[in-house]
Design an enzyme around this catalytic site. Structure first.
Site, PDB file in Angstrom:
ATOM      1  N   HIS A   9       0.837  -1.200   0.000  1.00 28.05           N
ATOM      2  CA  HIS A   9       0.000   0.000   0.000  1.00 28.05           C
ATOM      3  C   HIS A   9       0.872   1.251   0.000  1.00 28.05           C
ATOM      4  O   HIS A   9       0.583   2.223  -0.704  1.00 28.05           O
ATOM      5  CB  HIS A   9      -0.901   0.021   1.239  1.00 28.05           C
ATOM      6  CG  HIS A   9      -1.893  -1.089   1.291  1.00 28.05           C
ATOM      7  ND1 HIS A   9      -3.249  -0.876   1.417  1.00 28.05           N
ATOM      8  CD2 HIS A   9      -1.750  -2.438   1.242  1.00 28.05           C
ATOM      9  CE1 HIS A   9      -3.881  -2.031   1.438  1.00 28.05           C
ATOM     10  NE2 HIS A   9      -2.988  -2.995   1.344  1.00 28.05           N
ATOM     11  N   SER A  34       4.029  -6.490  -8.545  1.00 32.81           N
ATOM     12  CA  SER A  34       4.887  -7.432  -9.274  1.00 32.81           C
ATOM     13  C   SER A  34       4.388  -7.643 -10.700  1.00 32.81           C
ATOM     14  O   SER A  34       5.182  -7.741 -11.642  1.00 32.81           O
ATOM     15  CB  SER A  34       4.946  -8.773  -8.539  1.00 32.81           C
ATOM     16  OG  SER A  34       5.660  -8.648  -7.323  1.00 32.81           O
TER      17      SER A  34
END
Length: 455
Positions: free
Chosen positions: A16, A357
Site C-alpha cells: 500500500h 509485481s
C-alpha cells in the site's frame, strides 16, 4: 488557483505504501500540489519510506495503530490493529485539518487506499472532497463492484469476460473465511454508490485496461499508473529506489555469469507464506527442472497471511533441500526486484501475481508463470494469461496444491514452448507501459486533468 493540499492516507503495508508514495510524487511533480502522507508509525520504524525526506512539498503525518513495531502475531492482533488504526487515525486527521484550516495551506482533498475506509467520514465532517486510490487493477475493482450489487450467483458481469471461481479475488470466493476483508471491500463499494459523481484513481494505464476502466458507467476511473519508480521508465540505474548496492553484489554477479534469458526468478512477495507441502513441491520442481533460478525466500515469521499450525519460517522449510537447490540456483532473503527483472539473464518470473509485481513484469517485458495465492492475485493471473497473454497460469489439484509436475510444465512452456509468443507480447506491453508512465505520458496528463476537475 491556490496550491492544492492533498491529505493522502494509506494502510501500513509495503504493497500500500509504495504505490501511494509514488502517486504522491507524481501528483507533486505534475501539478505542484502539496501532499501530506498519513499512515502509521510502524511504517517509519520499519524503514518503509526511504529516500522521500527531501521531496519538496511532501510531508508526513504519523499516528499509532497499537503495533508500532509492525509485528502482527495472530487474527486478534489484526482486528485490534484495525480498530486502533481507525480511532487514532480519525483523531490525527481531524486535528491536522483543524490546525491547518486558517493557515497558508488548508487541506483541499483527502485521498485514501483500501482499509482506511473511514477517511470519507472525516472528509464529510469538514465538507471536503475525498477520492479513493485503488492500488489494484481496474478489472479487480469491476469484479468487486459488480459483486457488491448482489449479482454474485453466476459470475457473468456486464462488460467483463466470463469468470470462473478460480478467477475471483480470494475474498469473494465461496471458500473464503476472511469475512472481515470481504466486509471492507463491501463497505467501500457501498460508500461509492452513495456518492453523486464518484471518481477513483487507479494504478493502471489507459492502454492496458481500456474496457475495464469504463466498465461501470456511473463511476469515473482515472488511470494514474503504473505507480513504479520513475527510473524504471527511463532505463536509469542510478535511482536509489531501485537497488541497495551493498546487498545486491552477490546475486548480480551471479546473474552476470548466466546466459541471456536463462534464469527463472522466483518470488512470492512479502505478505503470503507458502505451506510446507507447497514449498517442497516448488523446490522439487526447480531441482528436477535443472534450469538456473534465483529464489527469494524470507527468514521472517511475521507474515500477514501466515499458515496456521506451521511455525517454521520458509527458509527452515527448505532446509532438507537446500544443498540440492543451491547446486542448481541461488537463494537470497532479499533482492531489488526491479534490478533483477531488468537483468538480461532473466527469462521468466514465477510470481504470486501481486499487482505491483504484475506491473513490474509488464513494464520490464518479462514473461511470467502466474502462481496466485490470495486477494486480487487470481484476477491478476487471469489478466496476465488470457487478456495480455504474457504468461502461463498454474493449476491446483483437488486439494489446492500445485504439484511439481504442473510447475515444471508451466516453466517449460514459458522458457521454451511459448517463449517467443509470450516475449513478443511482453515487449509490446513494455513499450505501452513506458509511454504511459514516463514524464509527460498519459498518466501524468490524467493526474493534471484530475486536479483541474476538483478545483
Amino acid at each position: 488557483m491556490a496550491q492544492p493540499h492533498f491529505l493522502l492516507v494509506t494502510f501500513p503495508a509495503q504493497g500500500h505504501v509504495n504505490p501511494s508514495l509514488r502517486f504522491a510524487r507524481r501528483l507533486i511533480k505534475t501539478t505542484g500540489a502539496r501532499v501530506t502522507f498519513a499512515t502509521c508509525l510502524s511504517v517509519i520504524h520499519r524503514s518503509m519510506i526511504p529516500n522521500h525526506n527531501n521531496v519538496e512539498n511532501l510531508s508526513f503525518l504519523t499516528f499509532s495503530d497499537g503495533f508500532d513495531d509492525g509485528v502482527i502475531s495472530n487474527t486478534d492482533d489484526v482486528q485490534n490493529r484495525l480498530v486502533h488504526f481507525e480511532r487514532n487515525g480519525d483523531k490525527a486527521l481531524s486535528d491536522f485539518i483543524e490546525a491547518n484550516q486558517n493557515g497558508d495551506s488548508p487541506v483541499s482533498c483527502l485521498i485514501y487506499t483500501i482499509l482506511p475506509n473511514w477517511v470519507p467520514k472525516v472528509a464529510r465532517r469538514f465538507h471536503l472532497p475525498s477520492v479513493h486510490l485503488w492500488i489494484q487493477p481496474a478489472f479487480a475493482f469491476d469484479i468487486y463492484y459488480n459483486y457488491s450489487t448482489g449479482n454474485n450467483s453466476v459470475f457473468e458481469f456486464p462488460n467483463l469476460p466470463s469468470l470462473e471461481i478460480r478467477d475471483l479475488p480470494s475474498f469473494l470466493s465461496p471458500s473464503n473465511t476472511n469475512k472481515a476483508a470481504q466486509a471492507v471491500y463491501q463497505e467501500l463499494m457501498d460508500f461509492l454508490k452513495e456518492e453523486s459523481n464518484p471518481k477513483i484513481l487507479v494504478n493502471t494505464f489507459d492502454s492496458l485496461e481500456p474496457e475495464f476502466l469504463t466498465a461501470i458507467p456511473n463511476i469515473e476511473m482515472v488511470a494514474v499508473g503504473p505507480l513504479l519508480p520513475a527510473e524504471i521508465f527511463t532505463g536509469s540505474e542510478s535511482g536509489k529506489d531501485l537497488s541497495r548496492d551493498h546487498q545486491s553484489s552477490s546475486y548480480t554477479l551471479w546473474l552476470d555469469s548466466k546466459t541471456e534469458s536463462s534464469v527463472i526468478y522466483v518470488s512470492f512477495g512479502t505478505m503470503v507464506e507458502l505451506s510446507k507441502k507447497q514449498i517442497e513441491e516448488l523446490a522439487r520442481a526447480l531441482i528436477e527442472g535443472g534450469r538456473p533460478f534465483l529464489w527469494v525466500i524470507t527468514d521472517k515469521l511475521n507474515r500477514e497471511a501466515k499458515i496456521e499450525g506451521e511455525e517454521e519460517t520458509e527458509i527452515e522449510k527448505i532446509a532438507g533441500f537446500r544443498h540440492e537447490l543451491e547446486e542448481v540456483g541461488m537463494i537470497v532473503s532479499w533482492c531489488s526486484q526491479i534490478e533483477v527483472l531488468r537483468h538480461r539473464a532473466i527469462g521468466c518470473f514465477l510470481t504470486h501475481c501481486g499487482w505491483s509485481s504484475s506491473l513490474e513484469s509488464l513494464v520490464l517485458g518479462v514473461p511470467v508463470v502466474a502462481f496466485p495465492m490470495w486477494s486480487d492475485q487470481p484476477a491478476n493471473a487471469k489478466l496476465l494469461e488470457e487478456i495480455w497473454k504474457t504468461g502461463v497460469r498454474v493449476r491446483e489439484n483437488s486439494e489446492g496444491l500445485v504439484e511439481r509436475g504442473e510447475i515444471m510444465r508451466c516453466l517449460e512452456a514459458v522458457m521454451e514452448a511459448k517463449s517467443v509468443e509470450l516475449r513478443e507480447n511482453a515487449e509490446k506491453w513494455k513499450r505501452l507501459a513506458t509511454e504511459a508512465g514516463r514524464e509527460g505520458g498519459s498518466s501524468d496528463k490524467n493526474v493534471e486533468a484530475f486536479v483541474k476537475s476538483l478545483f
